[in-house]
Design a protein around this motif. Structure first.
Motif, PDB file in Angstrom:
ATOM      1  N   UNK A 103     139.446  38.532  30.375  1.00  0.00           N
ATOM      2  CA  UNK A 103     138.479  38.477  29.271  1.00  0.00           C
ATOM      3  C   UNK A 103     137.335  37.551  29.635  1.00  0.00           C
ATOM      4  N   UNK A 104     136.114  38.023  29.441  1.00  0.00           N
ATOM      5  CA  UNK A 104     134.938  37.213  29.747  1.00  0.00           C
ATOM      6  C   UNK A 104     134.882  35.926  28.931  1.00  0.00           C
ATOM      7  N   UNK A 105     135.557  35.905  27.796  1.00  0.00           N
ATOM      8  CA  UNK A 105     135.535  34.741  26.911  1.00  0.00           C
ATOM      9  C   UNK A 105     136.560  33.675  27.286  1.00  0.00           C
ATOM     10  N   UNK A 106     137.002  33.660  28.530  1.00  0.00           N
ATOM     11  CA  UNK A 106     137.912  32.614  28.994  1.00  0.00           C
ATOM     12  C   UNK A 106     137.242  31.879  30.161  1.00  0.00           C
ATOM     13  N   UNK A 107     137.585  30.622  30.382  1.00  0.00           N
ATOM     14  CA  UNK A 107     136.861  29.809  31.367  1.00  0.00           C
ATOM     15  C   UNK A 107     136.827  30.370  32.788  1.00  0.00           C
ATOM     16  N   UNK A 138     137.644  43.736  27.286  1.00  0.00           N
ATOM     17  CA  UNK A 138     136.780  43.294  26.194  1.00  0.00           C
ATOM     18  C   UNK A 138     136.003  44.500  25.665  1.00  0.00           C
ATOM     19  N   UNK A 139     135.684  44.489  24.385  1.00  0.00           N
ATOM     20  CA  UNK A 139     134.860  45.547  23.822  1.00  0.00           C
ATOM     21  C   UNK A 139     133.466  45.516  24.441  1.00  0.00           C
ATOM     22  N   UNK A 185     151.157  45.043  31.326  1.00  0.00           N
ATOM     23  CA  UNK A 185     151.956  45.708  30.286  1.00  0.00           C
ATOM     24  C   UNK A 185     152.123  44.835  29.040  1.00  0.00           C
ATOM     25  N   UNK A 186     152.471  43.588  29.238  1.00  0.00           N
ATOM     26  CA  UNK A 186     152.784  42.708  28.111  1.00  0.00           C
ATOM     27  C   UNK A 186     151.566  42.331  27.270  1.00  0.00           C
ATOM     28  N   UNK A 187     150.366  42.398  27.837  1.00  0.00           N
ATOM     29  CA  UNK A 187     149.167  41.905  27.144  1.00  0.00           C
ATOM     30  C   UNK A 187     148.109  42.968  26.863  1.00  0.00           C
ATOM     31  N   UNK A 188     148.227  44.137  27.510  1.00  0.00           N
ATOM     32  CA  UNK A 188     147.192  45.186  27.469  1.00  0.00           C
ATOM     33  C   UNK A 188     145.820  44.624  27.833  1.00  0.00           C
ATOM     34  N   UNK A 189     145.834  43.754  28.826  1.00  0.00           N
ATOM     35  CA  UNK A 189     144.636  43.209  29.438  1.00  0.00           C
ATOM     36  C   UNK A 189     144.686  43.545  30.924  1.00  0.00           C
ATOM     37  N   UNK A 190     143.564  43.362  31.604  1.00  0.00           N
ATOM     38  CA  UNK A 190     143.536  43.568  33.045  1.00  0.00           C
ATOM     39  C   UNK A 190     143.834  42.254  33.750  1.00  0.00           C
TER      40      UNK A 190
END
Length: 172
Positions: A58-62, A90-91, A127-132
């Protein structure tokens, strides 16, 4: 869809990646993601260019912020035959907002939120977070993968120097 464990961790905790591992020498997998203007984008949209694909949770993390800003700074030295893509779940609206606030203009952000097509094709969907998961892929002008880094601990930064060297080598 293949599930792989023992590849990455988040703060030391093991996570599961969905999709097959991409390897150097393979043809880059096809994918469809969403641009900031909501149009679909695929690998074919960047044909004839060397592609540095920077993948972030996510771009919103450091760390994701640092990674994307770093590649934005490096873009000027790479020339017009290189495109830098940053993919996250991210959207598109959030990506556009972040780029505007960060002054990032050299990196193209693409959202994988809709179908996670990229995440599955490149084996970076958590899988656990549905993030890349954090990763770097370099793809040459013929769409061959020339560099891969799956960052083992996703709170760590990638090896920028190795990725940039692979881009320069792919330019010939």
């Amino acid at each position: 869809m293949a599930e792989r464990t023992g590849i990455i961790t988040f703060q030391g905790n093991s996570l599961t990646l969905i999709g097959a591992e991409v390897k150097v020498g393979e043809k880059a997998p096809a994918f469809t993601a969403t641009a900031n203007d909501l149009s679909p984008k695929s690998l074919n949209d960047f044909a004839g260019k060397v592609k540095l694909i920077s993948v972030v949770p996510s771009l919103d993390t450091p760390v994701c912020d640092l990674q994307t800003r770093r590649f934005n700074q490096e873009a000027a030295d790479l020339g017009k035959d290189v495109v830098i893509l940053t993919l996250s779940c991210d959207l598109p609206f959030a990506q556009a907002r972040w780029c505007g606030a960060a002054g990032v203009e050299q990196v193209i952000t693409l959202s994988d939120h809709k179908d996670v097509s990229f995440g599955q094709a490149y084996g970076v969907l958590i899988k656990e977070l549905r993030l890349l998961s954090r990763a770097i892929f370099v793809v040459d002008k013929q769409d061959q993968v020339t560099y891969v880094e799956y960052v083992r601990e996703i709170t760590n930064e990638p090896d920028y120097n190795q990725a940039l060297a692979a881009v320069k080598k792919s330019l010939g």
